[in-house]
Design an enzyme around this catalytic site. Structure first.
Site, short mmCIF file in Angstrom:
data_model
loop_
_atom_site.label_atom_id
_atom_site.label_comp_id
_atom_site.label_asym_id
_atom_site.label_seq_id
_atom_site.Cartn_x
_atom_site.Cartn_y
_atom_site.Cartn_z
N GLN A 10 -4.97 -1.64 9.50
CA GLN A 10 -4.73 -2.92 8.83
C GLN A 10 -5.30 -4.06 9.68
OE1 GLN A 10 -3.35 -3.34 5.69
NE2 GLN A 10 -3.90 -5.50 5.96
N LYS B 154 0.84 -1.20 0.00
CA LYS B 154 0.00 0.00 0.00
C LYS B 154 0.87 1.25 0.00
CE LYS B 154 -3.85 -2.38 2.16
NZ LYS B 154 -4.56 -2.74 3.39
N ASP C 33 -10.84 2.84 3.82
CA ASP C 33 -11.24 1.46 3.54
C ASP C 33 -12.75 1.31 3.38
OD1 ASP C 33 -9.17 -0.27 3.11
OD2 ASP C 33 -8.84 -0.74 5.22
#
Ligand code: NAD
Length: 285
Positions: free
Chosen positions: A97, A53, A120
Site C-alpha cells: 500500500q 480491499k 497492482d
C-alpha cells in the site's frame, strides 16, 4: 445532460463474475485465491483503502493476508516478508500500500515482488509488458478506466484522448492502454501551459491530477466522455466531502458521459485488483 458512468454498479457485476470463477476453480485448485496486502505506518487514508480491499476480497472468496507493520520497519525486513510471500503457494497476489513512510523507497519494494504476483501491476516487468503490448498484470486504476469505457461502448479508436497527470500509477500506464485501443493520446501535466486549449480537443478527457475543481466546464468539448480519477478529501470547513478534479455539476451539462466521485473510478480500481488476483490464481492451474 451526460450519462453517468456507474463504476459502483459495474464493479458489483464484475465481482459477481469473479465469485463464480473462484467457486468453479476452488475445487480444482484445492484452495481459495490469496492476496497479501502490506501496509506500513498509520496513514489514515491508506488504512481505509486497505480495509476496503480486504472487504472486497472477502466478497469474492479471496483469502486476504493483511500484514500491518510499524512506521519504522526497515527495508530489509519488508524485503524478507515479500520474499516469503513470493514463495508462499497460497498467495497469488502481493501489494504494498502506497504511500510509504519517507525512509522507504517504494521502487525497491515493488521491484522485489514476483512479477507474476504483482496484483497492482506496478512492477517494471509488467509496465514493460504493457508498453510492448504483451500479456501481463495491468495497473488497476487505468485498467478500471478502460473497462468502464468498454462497458459503455465508448469508442476509443480514432478518438482524441487527453489525460491530465503523468504519474506511473495512473497517467502513463493509461496513456499506453488508450494508445493500444487506437486513440490519439496527449498527456498534460503541471508544466503544460494553457491546459484548456488541450483539454478542449478531447473526445475522452481523463483527469488524474488530484486538484479539486481543476477541470471547469469551459475546458470540456461538448459531447466528450469525462473520466474523473481525482480523489480529493475537502477540508472540514468545506464539508469533508470526497470530490474529484472535475466540476461535476457544470460539466455534466455539456459532456456525453461522466464518472461521479465517489462511485466512478474508485470502485473499479479495487475490482481490478481482485481481477488481477484471480487472473494470477488461474495462471497457476
Ligand atoms: P500524482 O500526484 O502522482 O500525479 C499527479 C499528476 O497531476 C502529476 O503528473 C502532475 O504533473 C499533474 N498535475 C498536478 N497539478 C496539475 C495541474 N494544475 N495541471 C495539470 N496537471 C497537474 O498523483 P496520482 O497518484 O497520479 O493520483 C492522481 C489523483 O488520482 C489523486 O487525486 C489520487 O488520489 C487519485 N487516484 C484515484 C484512484 C482511484 O481509484 N480513484 C487511484 C489512484 C489515484
Amino acid at each position: 445532460m451526460a450519462d453517468i458512468l456507474d463504476g459502483k454498479g459495474l464493479a458489483q457485476k464484475i465481482q459477481a463474475g469473479l465469485l463464480e470463477q473462484v467457486q468453479t476453480l476452488g475445487p480444482k485448485m484445492g484452495r481459495p485465491p490469496g492476496l497479501a496486502v502490506l501496509m506500513v505506518g498509520d496513514n489514515p487514508a491508506s488504512l481505509t483503502y486497505v480495509r476496503n480491499k480486504e472487504r472486497a476480497c472477502a466478497k469474492v472468496g479471496i483469502n486476504s493476508f493483511g500484514q500491518h507493520f510499524p512506521t519504522m520497519t526497515s527495508e530489509a525486513e519488508l524485503k524478507q516478508v515479500i520474499s516469503d510471500l513470493n514463495h508462499n503457494d497460497n498467495v497469488d497476489g502481493i501489494l504494498v500500500q502506497l504511500p510509504l513512510p519517507d525512509h522507504l523507497d517504494a521502487s525497491v519494494l515493488l521491484n522485489h515482488i514476483d512479477p507474476d504476483k504483482d496484483a497492482d501491476g506496478l512492477h517494471p516487468l509488467n509496465m514493460g509488458r504493457l508498453l510492448r503490448g504483451e500479456q501481463g498484470l495491468r495497473s488497476c486504476t487505468p485498467a478500471g478506466v478502460m473497462r468502464l469505457l468498454k462497458e459503455y461502448n465508448i469508442e476509443t479508436s480514432g478518438k482524441q484522448a487527453v489525460i491530465i497527470g503523468r504519474s506511473s500509477l495512473v497517467g502513463k500506464p493509461l496513456a499506453m492502454m488508450l494508445l493500444a485501443a487506437d486513440a490519439t493520446v496527449t498527456i498534460a501535466h503541471s508544466r503544460t501551459p494553457d491546459l484548456g486549449s488541450i483539454t478542449r480537443t478531447a473526445d475522452i478527457l481523463v483527469a488524474a491530477a488530484g486538484r479539486p475543481g481543476l477541470v471547469t466546464v469551459d475546458m470540456v468539448k461538448p459531447g466528450a466522455a469525462v473520466i474523473d480519477v481525482g480523489t480529493n478529501r475537502l477540508s472540514e470547513e468545506q464539508g469533508s466531502r470526497l470530490v474529484g478534479d472535475v466540476d461535476f455539476d457544470a460539466v455534466k451539462a455539456v459532456a456525453r458521459w461522466i464518472t461521479p466521485v465517489p462511485g466512478g473510478v474508485g470502485p473499479m480500481t479495487v475490482t481490478m485488483l481482485l481481477h488481477n488476483t484471480v487472473w494470477s490464481y488461474r495462471q497457476r492451474l
